[in-house]
Motif scaffolding. Structure first.
Motif, PDB file in Angstrom:
ATOM      1  N   ALA A 198      19.498  51.398  59.042  1.00 20.28           N
ATOM      2  CA  ALA A 198      18.920  50.084  59.430  1.00 20.28           C
ATOM      3  C   ALA A 198      19.945  49.327  60.554  1.00 20.28           C
ATOM      4  O   ALA A 198      19.655  48.769  61.509  1.00 20.28           O
ATOM      5  N   SER A 199      21.279  49.764  60.434  1.00 22.28           N
ATOM      6  CA  SER A 199      22.232  49.307  61.371  1.00 22.28           C
ATOM      7  C   SER A 199      21.922  49.599  62.746  1.00 22.28           C
ATOM      8  O   SER A 199      22.591  49.210  63.708  1.00 22.28           O
ATOM      9  N   GLN A 200      21.319  50.795  63.026  1.00 21.99           N
ATOM     10  CA  GLN A 200      21.092  51.556  64.204  1.00 21.99           C
ATOM     11  C   GLN A 200      20.338  50.652  64.999  1.00 21.99           C
ATOM     12  O   GLN A 200      20.156  50.640  66.386  1.00 21.99           O
ATOM     13  N   PHE A 201      19.412  49.647  64.478  1.00 20.42           N
ATOM     14  CA  PHE A 201      18.504  48.668  65.438  1.00 20.42           C
ATOM     15  C   PHE A 201      19.204  47.364  66.066  1.00 20.42           C
ATOM     16  O   PHE A 201      20.297  46.973  65.579  1.00 20.42           O
ATOM     17  N   GLU A 202      18.422  46.898  66.985  1.00 17.82           N
ATOM     18  CA  GLU A 202      19.105  45.618  67.505  1.00 17.82           C
ATOM     19  C   GLU A 202      19.058  44.616  66.500  1.00 17.82           C
ATOM     20  O   GLU A 202      18.122  44.569  65.777  1.00 17.82           O
ATOM     21  N   ASP A 203      20.088  43.491  66.756  1.00 17.54           N
ATOM     22  CA  ASP A 203      19.665  42.270  65.780  1.00 17.54           C
ATOM     23  C   ASP A 203      19.659  42.645  64.349  1.00 17.54           C
ATOM     24  O   ASP A 203      18.974  42.113  63.642  1.00 17.54           O
ATOM     25  N   GLU A 240      25.327  41.838  56.780  1.00 18.30           N
ATOM     26  CA  GLU A 240      25.626  41.073  55.796  1.00 18.30           C
ATOM     27  C   GLU A 240      25.092  41.430  54.338  1.00 18.30           C
ATOM     28  O   GLU A 240      25.942  41.381  53.195  1.00 18.30           O
ATOM     29  N   LYS A 241      23.948  42.100  54.402  1.00 21.85           N
ATOM     30  CA  LYS A 241      23.381  42.733  53.021  1.00 21.85           C
ATOM     31  C   LYS A 241      24.413  44.010  52.586  1.00 21.85           C
ATOM     32  O   LYS A 241      24.668  44.182  51.533  1.00 21.85           O
ATOM     33  N   TRP A 242      24.633  44.759  53.712  1.00 25.32           N
ATOM     34  CA  TRP A 242      25.380  45.749  53.254  1.00 25.32           C
ATOM     35  C   TRP A 242      26.814  45.609  53.146  1.00 25.32           C
ATOM     36  O   TRP A 242      27.422  45.904  51.849  1.00 25.32           O
ATOM     37  N   HIS A 243      27.467  44.504  53.447  1.00 18.52           N
ATOM     38  CA  HIS A 243      28.669  43.943  53.158  1.00 18.52           C
ATOM     39  C   HIS A 243      28.827  43.178  51.731  1.00 18.52           C
ATOM     40  O   HIS A 243      29.682  43.617  50.926  1.00 18.52           O
ATOM     41  N   LEU A 281      32.908  50.037  57.407  1.00 20.82           N
ATOM     42  CA  LEU A 281      33.548  49.692  58.507  1.00 20.82           C
ATOM     43  C   LEU A 281      33.555  50.587  59.892  1.00 20.82           C
ATOM     44  O   LEU A 281      33.362  50.187  61.137  1.00 20.82           O
ATOM     45  N   SER A 282      33.547  51.789  59.580  1.00 20.79           N
ATOM     46  CA  SER A 282      33.460  52.912  60.372  1.00 20.79           C
ATOM     47  C   SER A 282      32.141  52.878  61.456  1.00 20.79           C
ATOM     48  O   SER A 282      32.206  52.956  62.415  1.00 20.79           O
ATOM     49  N   VAL A 283      31.038  52.769  60.423  1.00 23.75           N
ATOM     50  CA  VAL A 283      30.055  52.724  61.183  1.00 23.75           C
ATOM     51  C   VAL A 283      29.563  51.531  62.141  1.00 23.75           C
ATOM     52  O   VAL A 283      29.132  51.514  63.057  1.00 23.75           O
ATOM     53  N   LYS A 284      30.112  50.541  61.684  1.00 19.91           N
ATOM     54  CA  LYS A 284      30.043  49.231  62.061  1.00 19.91           C
ATOM     55  C   LYS A 284      31.013  49.142  63.486  1.00 19.91           C
ATOM     56  O   LYS A 284      30.400  48.629  64.733  1.00 19.91           O
TER      57      LYS A 284
END
Length: 692
Positions: free
Chosen positions: A625-630, A636-639, A655-658
Motif C-alpha cells: 500500500a505504501s507504493q500509492f500516492e497519498d 501511520e498505521k505501519w508505524h 524506514l528503508s522502504v519509506k
C-alpha cells in the motif's frame, strides 16, 4: 480463252430478243429454257437480269428459288450458300409477300436450317402479310414445326370463328404437356379458358372426352380445383344428366384438400340442390345436406393432415349418439395416425378414448385389448406411454380389480430386459421404468390398496432411480411418520436435503425441522441445534454469497468500496474472519476500485490480519500500500504496527522502504490496472500468505 466462254449462235439470238424487248417475259423464259442443260452459274446471270426486268414475276421467282434450293440440298448448313439463298428469299418477298408458296418455301428452308428465332419471326411476318383466308396453309407448317409456341394464336383464331370443338381439342392437347405461354398467361388461366369452352359449348364439343379432360386438369393442381369440379358438374347439368352432376359434387367434396375449395363446391352444390328440391317440393334432402356439412368439412382437414389427433377427436364428437360410428372412427384413427408425426394432442389419447368408449358400454374385454395394443406403440414421449399404463390401471380399479391393477403397475415399473426382442433400443419402452408419473401413480395405488412394505419398496426404488421430487420426499416422510417410523422418516428428509438445492429444498427443511422439534421437543437440543446450523450453512447461504459476487460486477465504481465492506462483514459473520482473505484480495486487485479506495481496503486488510495475529501478512500488505500516492495514513498505521510488534530489523526495513519511496525524491507509483497489483512488489504479500 476457253470456247465455253463465247456465246453460241442460239444464245446470240436470245440475247438480241431480250435486248430488243426486255419487258417481254416470254423472251426471258425461252432463254432460260434453252440453257436448261447448262450449269447453274450460266443461268444465274440470266435469272438476275430477268428478275431485274420483271421483279413481280411469280414464275421467275419460283423457278429461281427452286433451283437455288436444289443447289444446296446436299450441302451442310454451315456453307455460305445457305446465307445467299436466304438473301434471295428476302429479296423475293419484297414483291412476292402475298404469295403463300414463296413463304412456305422460305419457311421450310429456315426450318431445315434450325434457325429457331428467325423461323419464328418469319412465321409472324407471313401471318401479317397474307390474307386470313391463306393462313390455313401456313398454320399447317407452323403447327408441324412448333405445335406449342403458336397454339395460342391458332386457338384464338378458332374461337373467333366459333370452331369450339377444334379450339378445345387443340388447347387440351397443348395443356396435356409442358407449356409456357408466349403471351404471359399462366397454365391455370389457360385451363380456365378451356373449361369455359367445354362447359358453355357442351353441345358443340360432343365427341370429346370432356370428363377425362377436366379430370386431367384436376390431377395437375392440388389447390384451387373447386372450379374444375363445379365446371364438370355444370357440364353434366347442361347435358341434362342431373344425377351424374350430383355424383360429381359429392366426389369433389370428398377429394379436395382445402377448406376454400370445399366451401366453393358445397355452396354451389347447395344452390343446385335447393333448385332441384324446389322443383320436387322436398325440403328433407336439403336439411340432410346441411347436417352432413360438419363431417365433410372435418374430412377435408383430415385429408390435409391425417395425423391431426385433435381433428380425430372432433370427428368422434360429430357422431355423438352413434356408438358404432364413434368406434369405427377411433379404430380408423389409431390405425392411421403415426405417433411420430402426430400434431395437436398426444396420439395415446385416441387409444384411451376408444378404451373408455368400450368401457362405457361394458365391453371390458375389448377395452383391455385396445389398451394392450396401446402400450406396445412407440410414442414420441415416454410420458405418453406412462399415461396409457395409468389409465389402464385406473380402469381396473374402477372395476375393483385391485390385484390386477397392482400387478400391472409392478410390471410397468420393472426395468426392461436388455435382451427383449420386441423392444428397439431407441423406443420409449426402455425409459418407461424411470417415468415419475408412473411411479407416482404406483405409490398412490400401493398406499390405497397395497401394503406398507410394498409402498416403502416403491418409494425406495424412486430414490434409487434419482427421479424423486421434493413432494415425493415429503410424502414418503409423512407415510413413515403416520406409521411411527420417525427416525426412518428423518433419514428420508436427510436424503432429500442432500438431493436438492435451494429453493426446492426449503420445504423439506421446514418440514424436517418442524417435525423434529414437535416430536423430540427439548430432549435432543444438541441435535436440533446442529440441524439449524446445517440450514444456515446450506445452499441458501452459498446463494447469498453468489449474489454478493454478482453485485460486485454490476454496481458502479464509486459504490464498490461500500459494497465490498458489506460483503466482507457478511462473509466474516458466516464463515469467520480468515475466510475473507480472498475477498480482500479481489477488492485490492479490482480494476473498478479507485486508488484511494484501494488504500483504504489495504488498511482494512492489514488490520484484519493483525487482529488474527498474522503480523508478517499485515506488514507485507502495508509494504504494498505504501507504493500509492497519498499514503500518509498507511505510514501511520505501519508505524503503529512496528511500534507494537516489531524488532530492530523489521523497523529498519520499514524506514528503508519509506526512504526509498519518499526520501530519495522518487514519485509514488500509481496502481497498475494491467495485472495483479501485488506483482509490482518484489515479494507479493498474497503469494507470501499462501506459503505461510
Amino acid at each position: 480463252m476457253a470456247r465455253t466462254m463465247y456465246p453460241s449462235s442460239e444464245d446470240l439470238i436470245h440475247e438480241k430478243l431480250v435486248k430488243r424487248n426486255p419487258n417481254c417475259l416470254q423472251s426471258w423464259w425461252s432463254y432460260l429454257i434453252s440453257k436448261s442443260h447448262s450449269p447453274f452459274n450460266e443461268r444465274l446471270a440470266i435469272y438476275e437480269r430477268a428478275l431485274k426486268a420483271h421483279p413481280d414475276s411469280y414464275m421467275l421467282w419460283e423457278a429461281y428459288l427452286g433451283e437455288r434450293l436444289d443447289l444446296v440440298k446436299d450441302l451442310d448448313f454451315t456453307y455460305p450458300q445457305y446465307e445467299t439463298l436466304n438473301d434471295a428469299f428476302e429479296r423475293s418477298l419484297v414483291t412476292m409477300h402475298q404469295m403463300p408458296t414463296i413463304w412456305l418455301m422460305y419457311l421450310e428452308n429456315l426450318t431445315a436450317q434450325k434457325l429457331i428465332t428467325r423461323t419464328h419471326e418469319t412465321f409472324d411476318r407471313a401471318f401479317s402479310a397474307l390474307h386470313v383466308t391463306q393462313h390455313g396453309r401456313i398454320w399447317e407448317v407452323c403447327l408441324e414445326y412448333d405445335p406449342v409456341s403458336h397454339a395460342e394464336d391458332f386457338v384464338e383464331i378458332l374461337l373467333k370463328y366459333g370452331r369450339w370443338k377444334e379450339a378445345a381439342e387443340n388447347l387440351a392437347t397443348v395443356l396435356s404437356g409442358e407449356f409456357q405461354s408466349r403471351k404471359g398467361k399462366s397454365v391455370y388461366s389457360l385451363w380456365m379458358d378451356l373449361l369455359d369452352v367445354l362447359v358453355h359449348h357442351a353441345d358443340e364439343v360432343s365427341g370429346l372426352d370432356v370428363d377425362g379432360i377436366i379430370r386431367k386438369g384436376i390431377g395437375k393442381f392440388m389447390y384451387e380445383v373447386s372450379v374444375f369440379w363445379t365446371s364438370l358438374a355444370d357440364y353434366y347439368m347442361r347435358k341434362d344428366m342431373v344425377e351424374k352432376a350430383r355424383d360429381v359434387y359429392e366426389e369433389g367434396m370428398v377429394k379436395v384438400v382445402t377448406m376454400r375449395d370445399f366451401n366453393v363446391i358445397f355452396d354451389v352444390y347447395s344452390r343446385f340442390d335447393v333448385a332441384k328440391r324446389m322443383e320436387l317440393d322436398d325440403d328433407e334432402e336439403e336439411e340432410e345436406l346441411m347436417k352432413r356439412r360438419p363431417v365433410l368439412a372435418n374430412s377435408v382437414l383430415l385429408r390435409q393432415n391425417p395425423h391431426n389427433v385433435e381433428q380425430w377427436h372432433h370427428r368422434v364428437k360429430l357422431f355423438e349418439g352413434d356408438a358404432e360410428k364413434q368406434i369405427l372412427t377411433y379404430t380408423e384413427a389409431v390405425s392411421t395416425v403415426d405417433p411420430m408425426k402426430a400434431v395437436g394432442e398426444s396420439p395415446h389419447t385416441l387409444f384411451v378414448a376408444l378404451a373408455k368408449l368400450y368401457e362405457s358400454h361394458n365391453e371390458l374385454v375389448d377395452a383391455r385389448a385396445v389398451l394392450e395394443k396401446a402400450v406396445q406403440v412407440n410414442y414420441k414421449d415416454v410420458d405418453h406411454m406412462a399415461c396409457v399404463w395409468c389409465e389402464w390401471a385406473e380402469m381396473e380399479v374402477r372395476h375393483e380389480n385391485f390385484k390386477g391393477a397392482l400387478e400391472m403397475m409392478r410390471s410397468a415399473t420393472a426395468a426392461p430386459w436388455p435382451e427383449a426382442p420386441w423392444i428397439e433400443p431407441e423406443q420409449v419402452h426402455m425409459e418407461l421404468y424411470k417415468s415419475l408419473r408412473l411411479w407416482s401413480f404406483y405409490v398412490d395405488l400401493e398406499k390405497s390398496v397395497g401394503t406398507l412394505e410394498a409402498t416403502r419398496d416403491a418409494y425406495e426404488r424412486i430414490l434409487e432411480l434419482r427421479i424423486a421430487t421434493p413432494l415425493i420426499i415429503l410424502n414418503y416422510g409423512k407415510l413413515l411418520e403416520e406409521n411411527d417410523y420417525f427416525e426412518e422418516a428423518f433419514k428420508v428428509y436427510e436424503r432429500g436435503v442432500n438431493m436438492f438445492k435451494y429453493p426446492q429444498v426449503k420445504d423439506i427443511w421446514v418440514t424436517y425441522l418442524t417435525r423434529f422439534v414437535e416430536i423430540y421437543g427439548k430432549t435432543k437440543v444438541e441435535r436440533a441445534r446442529e440441524l439449524f446450523d446445517n440450514v444456515v450453512l446450506s445452499d441458501e447461504t452459498k446463494r447469498a454469497m453468489e449474489i454478493y459476487k454478482e453485485a460486485m460486477r454490476k454496481v458502479a465504481d464509486e459504490k464498490k468500496l461500500e459494497m465490498y465492506e458489506m460483503y466482507i462483514v457478511r462473509a466474516a459473520e458466516l464463515f469467520g474472519v480468515k475466510e475473507t482473505r480472498e475477498i480482500f484480495k479481489e477488492a485490492v486487485e479490482s480494476s473498478g476500485v479507485s486508488e484511494d479506495d484501494v488504500t483504504m481496503m489495504c488498511i482494512m486488510f492489514a488490520e484484519m490480519e493483525r487482529s488474527v495475529g498474522e503480523i508478517d501478512r499485515a506488514r507485507g500488505i502495508y509494504r504494498y500500500a505504501s507504493q500509492f500516492e497519498d499514503s500518509q495514513v498507511v505510514w501511520e498505521k505501519w508505524h503503529e504496527l512496528e511500534t507494537e510488534h516489531s524488532n530492530e530489523d523489521t523497523y529498519r526495513d520499514m524506514l528503508s522502504v519509506k526512504q526509498t519511496v519518499s526520501g530519495s525524491g522518487l514519485r509514488p507509483v500509481k496502481k497498475s490496472r494491467s495485472g495483479s497489483p501485488f506483482e509490482t512488489l518484489p515479494t507479493s504479500p498474497v503469494k507470501k500468505m499462501r506459503t505461510m
